[in-house]
Design a protein around this motif. Structure first.
Motif, PDB file in Angstrom:
ATOM      1  N   TYR A 164       0.953  -1.189  -0.007  1.00  0.00           N
ATOM      2  CA  TYR A 164      -0.013   0.024  -0.120  1.00  0.00           C
ATOM      3  C   TYR A 164       0.783   1.281   0.120  1.00  0.00           C
ATOM      4  CZ  TYR A 164      -3.635  -3.361   1.219  1.00  0.00           C
ATOM      5  OH  TYR A 164      -4.511  -4.426   1.400  1.00  0.00           O
ATOM      6  N   GLY A 165       2.145   1.128   0.001  1.00  0.00           N
ATOM      7  CA  GLY A 165       3.118   2.445   0.260  1.00  0.00           C
ATOM      8  C   GLY A 165       3.131   2.984   1.457  1.00  0.00           C
ATOM      9  N   ASN A 166       4.006   3.879   1.779  1.00  0.00           N
ATOM     10  CA  ASN A 166       4.097   4.821   2.897  1.00  0.00           C
ATOM     11  C   ASN A 166       2.956   5.482   3.188  1.00  0.00           C
ATOM     12  OD1 ASN A 166       7.210   4.193   3.394  1.00  0.00           O
ATOM     13  ND2 ASN A 166       7.338   4.864   1.330  1.00  0.00           N
ATOM     14  N   ILE A 212       2.579  22.707  11.230  1.00  0.00           N
ATOM     15  CA  ILE A 212       1.712  21.796  11.983  1.00  0.00           C
ATOM     16  C   ILE A 212       0.770  20.994  11.253  1.00  0.00           C
ATOM     17  CG2 ILE A 212       0.306  21.364  14.403  1.00  0.00           C
ATOM     18  CD1 ILE A 212       1.604  24.036  15.158  1.00  0.00           C
ATOM     19  N   VAL A 213       0.755  19.679  11.155  1.00  0.00           N
ATOM     20  CA  VAL A 213      -0.400  19.010  10.737  1.00  0.00           C
ATOM     21  C   VAL A 213      -1.631  19.029  11.570  1.00  0.00           C
ATOM     22  CG1 VAL A 213      -1.158  16.793   9.832  1.00  0.00           C
ATOM     23  CG2 VAL A 213       1.157  17.655   9.013  1.00  0.00           C
ATOM     24  N   THR A 214      -2.958  19.382  11.039  1.00  0.00           N
ATOM     25  CA  THR A 214      -4.056  19.327  12.096  1.00  0.00           C
ATOM     26  C   THR A 214      -5.206  18.754  11.503  1.00  0.00           C
ATOM     27  OG1 THR A 214      -4.643  21.423  10.624  1.00  0.00           O
ATOM     28  CG2 THR A 214      -3.615  21.778  12.742  1.00  0.00           C
ATOM     29  N   ALA A 215      -5.403  18.100  10.186  1.00  0.00           N
ATOM     30  CA  ALA A 215      -6.184  17.320   9.707  1.00  0.00           C
ATOM     31  C   ALA A 215      -5.737  16.414   8.402  1.00  0.00           C
ATOM     32  CB  ALA A 215      -7.660  17.900   9.578  1.00  0.00           C
ATOM     33  N   ALA A 216      -6.436  15.641   7.932  1.00  0.00           N
ATOM     34  CA  ALA A 216      -6.258  14.955   6.718  1.00  0.00           C
ATOM     35  C   ALA A 216      -7.179  14.114   5.994  1.00  0.00           C
ATOM     36  CB  ALA A 216      -4.823  13.941   6.905  1.00  0.00           C
ATOM     37  N   VAL A 217      -7.315  13.900   4.860  1.00  0.00           N
ATOM     38  CA  VAL A 217      -8.171  13.018   4.339  1.00  0.00           C
ATOM     39  C   VAL A 217      -7.181  11.820   3.692  1.00  0.00           C
ATOM     40  CG1 VAL A 217      -9.753  12.457   2.416  1.00  0.00           C
ATOM     41  CG2 VAL A 217      -9.629  15.100   3.382  1.00  0.00           C
ATOM     42  N   LEU A 218      -7.584  10.514   4.124  1.00  0.00           N
ATOM     43  CA  LEU A 218      -6.881   9.493   3.873  1.00  0.00           C
ATOM     44  C   LEU A 218      -7.505   8.385   3.010  1.00  0.00           C
ATOM     45  CD1 LEU A 218      -6.044   8.803   7.721  1.00  0.00           C
ATOM     46  CD2 LEU A 218      -4.779  10.198   5.883  1.00  0.00           C
ATOM     47  N   LYS A 219      -6.853   7.690   2.174  1.00  0.00           N
ATOM     48  CA  LYS A 219      -7.366   6.516   1.458  1.00  0.00           C
ATOM     49  C   LYS A 219      -7.712   5.613   2.125  1.00  0.00           C
ATOM     50  CE  LYS A 219      -4.469   7.106  -2.789  1.00  0.00           C
ATOM     51  NZ  LYS A 219      -3.339   6.491  -3.529  1.00  0.00           N
ATOM     52  N   LEU A 220      -8.659   4.818   1.680  1.00  0.00           N
ATOM     53  CA  LEU A 220      -9.130   3.446   2.371  1.00  0.00           C
ATOM     54  C   LEU A 220      -8.955   2.485   1.174  1.00  0.00           C
ATOM     55  CD1 LEU A 220     -11.988   4.610   4.714  1.00  0.00           C
ATOM     56  CD2 LEU A 220      -9.562   4.152   5.394  1.00  0.00           C
ATOM     57  N   PHE A 221      -9.018   1.150   1.672  1.00  0.00           N
ATOM     58  CA  PHE A 221      -9.030   0.169   0.757  1.00  0.00           C
ATOM     59  C   PHE A 221     -10.021  -0.905   0.948  1.00  0.00           C
ATOM     60  CE2 PHE A 221      -5.018   2.402   0.737  1.00  0.00           C
ATOM     61  CZ  PHE A 221      -4.744   2.370  -0.559  1.00  0.00           C
ATOM     62  N   PRO A 222     -10.358  -1.796  -0.051  1.00  0.00           N
ATOM     63  CA  PRO A 222     -11.120  -2.962   0.391  1.00  0.00           C
ATOM     64  C   PRO A 222     -10.739  -3.811   1.462  1.00  0.00           C
ATOM     65  CG  PRO A 222     -10.973  -2.849  -1.956  1.00  0.00           C
ATOM     66  CD  PRO A 222      -9.992  -1.904  -1.253  1.00  0.00           C
ATOM     67  N   ALA A 223     -11.480  -4.322   2.430  1.00  0.00           N
ATOM     68  CA  ALA A 223     -10.934  -5.039   3.710  1.00  0.00           C
ATOM     69  C   ALA A 223     -10.298  -6.652   2.956  1.00  0.00           C
ATOM     70  CB  ALA A 223     -11.960  -5.186   4.401  1.00  0.00           C
ATOM     71  N   ILE A 224      -9.415  -6.997   3.799  1.00  0.00           N
ATOM     72  CA  ILE A 224      -8.751  -8.296   3.398  1.00  0.00           C
ATOM     73  C   ILE A 224      -9.745  -9.313   4.148  1.00  0.00           C
ATOM     74  CG2 ILE A 224      -6.697  -9.575   3.768  1.00  0.00           C
ATOM     75  CD1 ILE A 224      -6.295  -7.505   1.563  1.00  0.00           C
ATOM     76  N   ARG A 225     -10.120 -10.357   3.621  1.00  0.00           N
ATOM     77  CA  ARG A 225     -10.919 -11.313   4.066  1.00  0.00           C
ATOM     78  C   ARG A 225     -10.621 -12.511   3.927  1.00  0.00           C
ATOM     79  NH1 ARG A 225     -15.161  -7.848   4.940  1.00  0.00           N
ATOM     80  NH2 ARG A 225     -15.601  -6.255   3.382  1.00  0.00           N
ATOM     81  N   THR A 226      -9.465 -12.713   3.248  1.00  0.00           N
ATOM     82  CA  THR A 226      -8.765 -14.218   3.332  1.00  0.00           C
ATOM     83  C   THR A 226      -7.328 -13.744   3.346  1.00  0.00           C
ATOM     84  OG1 THR A 226     -10.307 -15.126   1.491  1.00  0.00           O
ATOM     85  CG2 THR A 226      -8.470 -16.337   1.915  1.00  0.00           C
ATOM     86  N   ARG A 227      -6.793 -14.613   4.175  1.00  0.00           N
ATOM     87  CA  ARG A 227      -5.231 -14.216   4.589  1.00  0.00           C
ATOM     88  C   ARG A 227      -4.517 -15.598   4.685  1.00  0.00           C
ATOM     89  NH1 ARG A 227      -5.788 -10.456   8.926  1.00  0.00           N
ATOM     90  NH2 ARG A 227      -6.484 -11.912  10.088  1.00  0.00           N
ATOM     91  N   SER A 228      -3.426 -15.633   4.332  1.00  0.00           N
ATOM     92  CA  SER A 228      -2.271 -16.739   4.616  1.00  0.00           C
ATOM     93  C   SER A 228      -1.147 -16.288   5.080  1.00  0.00           C
ATOM     94  CB  SER A 228      -2.383 -17.539   3.564  1.00  0.00           C
ATOM     95  OG  SER A 228      -1.637 -18.816   3.865  1.00  0.00           O
TER      96      SER A 228
ATOM     97  N   LEU B 162      -7.059   4.557 -10.773  1.00  0.00           N
ATOM     98  CA  LEU B 162      -7.727   3.854  -9.722  1.00  0.00           C
ATOM     99  C   LEU B 162      -7.022   2.734  -8.975  1.00  0.00           C
ATOM    100  CD1 LEU B 162     -10.763   3.607  -8.747  1.00  0.00           C
ATOM    101  CD2 LEU B 162     -11.354   1.868 -10.466  1.00  0.00           C
ATOM    102  N   ARG B 163      -6.267   1.929  -9.541  1.00  0.00           N
ATOM    103  CA  ARG B 163      -5.552   0.756  -9.236  1.00  0.00           C
ATOM    104  C   ARG B 163      -4.129   1.351  -8.706  1.00  0.00           C
ATOM    105  NH1 ARG B 163      -5.828  -5.248 -11.496  1.00  0.00           N
ATOM    106  NH2 ARG B 163      -4.505  -6.212  -9.897  1.00  0.00           N
ATOM    107  N   TYR B 164      -3.292   2.094  -9.622  1.00  0.00           N
ATOM    108  CA  TYR B 164      -2.097   2.211  -9.404  1.00  0.00           C
ATOM    109  C   TYR B 164      -1.764   3.760  -8.853  1.00  0.00           C
ATOM    110  CZ  TYR B 164      -2.068  -2.174 -11.751  1.00  0.00           C
ATOM    111  OH  TYR B 164      -2.182  -3.564 -12.092  1.00  0.00           O
TER     112      TYR B 164
END
Lengths: 483, 483
Positions: A164-166, A212-228, B162-164
């Motif tokens: 997902y990057g930094n 001074i950073v006071t607020a931000a809009v952040l990206k969200l992603f689809p939840a991870i539903r299967t993991r190994s 959208l993806r990258y």
């Protein structure tokens, strides 16, 4: 100096009128915890620790400090590893804690965005995203107490950068209060915006030296539903990179983490961290942690992992391996990798590093750093652990408690080891700090290793945005008397 | 002015000594194509068009221009849509074409990085990545002729953002020549680097106003080995967003593109673009293009797409749909969406826009923009097409050729429509330019709509890096006489 005392009194009175008396802390009982860094290496002082409740209050207090010539040290969860949030310059200073500004202002599943105030705890944002079936991917050891404003100001990394990057890649919009109190309102929920220079980039990773950073809009992603999740034993860093390439071929975009643990670091964890258990019968030179994740609940990751490991055994790349079969086993594997900063102190005197090199240069990096340190300090325990998928291996050098008679001796050895590691990193095209930032700790190393043209431009930008050097002074750059 | 003529002669002689006589073009036959923009709206002039062969030559010519007080306009493939690469200020100017610097210096599959010179054609980089089983995801209409330096300088978008992410997200390291000839060497192959301010961010999207991008290290990704592309007919933008959320639930991280085509734009394409065919029996208000991709060759995307569409029909969200069953059908679907800039001229007088708003605000944006334009110009054909997954809908307003008696009348209508669109965009928290940049075309609109604090900081940064305003002057900012 009575005149300064008067000025300080006046400033404190003004700050109290801005944020309310109870949020201007001056009693050492109240301020102590905020004037010492997370690792307890730095102890500073300040006129006051101020806890504003809104962006407007931050802007007002910034103007008041500007008028009084006072310095400002912004502070989030105070979990940084480089002393970046501790007031250390001998001048009137206000520590601005953002902890009261901890509202999640809005979340939009349709947009996959969340708008947060700087004082939000990282874990609270992760939780809010999860409650909406989404993922905020930033994840690191201090997530239960670090604040998103600090994560942004240090461009935090962690265990999901590979996918997902930094932190920088996760910020869509940013609100910043500048040194003169101007509110730079870039709180846009836009995926694309080429209307002029991308000013928010200046403040991400600037460690509070530009505003001074006071607020931000952040990206969200689809939840991870299967993991190994698998843990493997491997013979060398070269083999680890071969396995990384094979994992890419099998899991592609599904690789969430690819982490490495050196043998002596594993021994340290098993000895000092309560509740850790080695899942293998024998030891190995290196351990690899691979996590793959998929947003689909029925993705065939388990079968893919078994196939991947079977082929790796077949090719002689893995001597033993285990796949987590339950959440408890997943957590047990991650526990072997996760933060143990506190435990280092029990084990002895440590020197921690946060180097990155190009991914393919890591075998060279590991070999040369280990050889260089052991040549100079044959009794050093050179432990390695890190994000091999990102080229970011943390070197932790451990000595017995009694090894150095004086702090000066320890510091001299620490400096010498810094030079050994940094020289290798520079020759390989690396960075002395991959994710921790510079803060107070790495200033000399930055001055020594950074391209002079880049350092000069950094100073010009600092002067442009903070001409009086009042924003987190004594961080990033060596001060005038030190240069 | 003989003295200036002498100076110009001397500068040309020096430039010839730096890059070689044959690479300093002054004959209008040779330079003409480089002094007019892609859409042929701007016609400029320059002392010469210079084609350096190396970063060292770029640095030398920058120093020569600095000494002579000459302006520099960097130019890539000259495919920009905002006149950003055309020399338009009445002063001695050198156009620097990067086209000879077109080497792919290195590619590392193990690191998933490629190091390229600024003059590399985007398609060549895509091809080099593909030859190594990898993907360079930036993709846009001009990819066969645009150059990566231009893509970086405009923070290019395209169909895979959208993806990258945008171009900005794809840059790991950057080499830039500053106005004074300093080579800022940030050509690092690092995934993580927090050693000071991230200076490369200044130059990405700066449209050549802060320096000349000469080389870059780019991120690569696993190649896409399974793909499914569908075209749907939908009734409204609201339904399109509902389908976007449903597609996210089904395909998650596998969605590569989610594009929208309005009815009148579709009619236009079918009429003017050779070889396009409507795959449906009836018309619809909107068309959606969904592309899902997976790095695994056997990923069950086709079944997932069928399930997705079946459920969408069931829910009444889609009136008709088609899934591409062959590469030819995939290309036929994309042809309905892809760049038709050239054909606009055949159809009449057009005004193109590149607005973005938060994803969830798009129904409002579309409704209000269409109503606003039709209220003022009832005979306008308001066409819409764009990246709905990114909140970036291009509004193209078409009038008959004979609609405006004079250029002034056309310009007045164009300005009025700009204001209608921009006001809606600003009220919804949007941007007047999502991916095309500002260049020459959008300067007035930027000055009118941009937050004054942000614009002021932009100007300060410009002055810091280019105190004599010699780097692509007259772009981004209105000039002194215009403000």
């Amino acid at each position: 100096m009575p005149s300064e005392a008067v000025t300080s009194e006046a400033l404190l009175a003004e700050l109290k009128s801005i944020v309310g008396e109870r949020y201007v802390l001056t009693d050492p009982v109240d301020t102590g915890g905020f004037l010492t860094d997370h690792r307890a290496r730095y102890h500073g002082s300040a006129l006051a620790v101020v806890r504003p409740g809104s962006t407007a209050e931050v802007a007002q207090l910034a103007r008041a400090c500007a008028a009084a010539g006072a310095a400002i040290v912004p502070q989030g969860g105070n979990t940084g590893l480089c002393g970046g949030a501790t007031p250390l310059e001998p001048r009137p200073t206000i520590v601005v804690r953002l902890d009261r500004m901890n509202r999640i202002r809005a979340i939009s599943p349709a947009e996959e965005t969340v708008t947060v105030e700087a004082g939000c705890i990282l874990q609270a944002i992760q939780g809010e995203a999860a409650a909406h079936g989404l993922l905020f991917p930033l994840s690191l050891g201090a997530e239960g107490s670090c604040q998103i404003g600090g994560n942004i100001s240090t461009n935090a990394g962690g265990i999901a950068v590979l996918r997902y990057g930094n932190m920088r890649q996760l910020v869509l919009g940013l609100e910043v209060v500048l040194a003169d109190g101007t509110v730079l309102d870039g709180l846009r929920r836009l995926r694309k915006d080429n209307a002029g220079y991308d000013l928010k980039q200046l403040f991400i990773g600037a460690e509070g030296t530009l505003g001074i950073v006071t607020a931000a809009v952040l990206k969200l992603f689809p939840a991870i539903r299967t993991r190994s999740i698998a843990l493997m034993q491997v013979a060398s860093v070269e083999d680890a990179l071969t396995l990384f390439a094979r994992a890419r071929a099998v899991f592609g975009e599904r690789i969430s983490s690819f982490e490495i643990i050196g043998s002596s670091y594993m021994d340290f964890v098993l000895h000092y961290v309560a509740g850790t258990v080695m899942p293998f019968a024998a030891k190995a030179p290196w351990y690899l942690l691979l996590e793959a994740g998929d947003s689909q609940p029925d993705a065939p990751l388990a079968a893919a992992m078994e196939g991947f490991l079977a082929a790796a055994f077949e090719a002689g790349l893995v001597s033993d391996a285990t796949i987590a079969a339950s959440l408890a086993q997943e957590e047990a594997i991650w526990k072997l990798r996760h933060g143990v900063t506190g435990e280092f102190k029990l084990a002895g005197k440590t020197m921690s590093h946060d180097t990155s090199v190009p991914v393919a240069e890591q075998p060279d990096f590991v070999r040369r750093v280990e050889a260089g340190i052991l040549a100079a300090y044959p009794d050093a325990n050179v432990m390695m652990v890190g994000h091999i998928g990102d080229g970011n291996i943390h070197v932790v050098v451990l000595f017995p408690h009694e090894r150095f008679a004086t702090t000066d001796e320890f510091e001299a050895a620490s400096d010498a080891i810094d030079v050994i590691i940094d020289d290798v990193a520079m020759e390989l095209g690396g960075s002395i700090t991959a994710e921790h930032g510079v803060g107070r700790t790495y200033r000399k190393r930055l001055a020594r290793t950074k391209n002079p043209d880049e350092l000069a431009l950094m100073r010009q930008i600092k002067t442009l945005l903070d001409p009086d050097n009042r924003m987190n002074p004594g961080k990033l750059f060596l001060t005038a008397t030190e240069t």
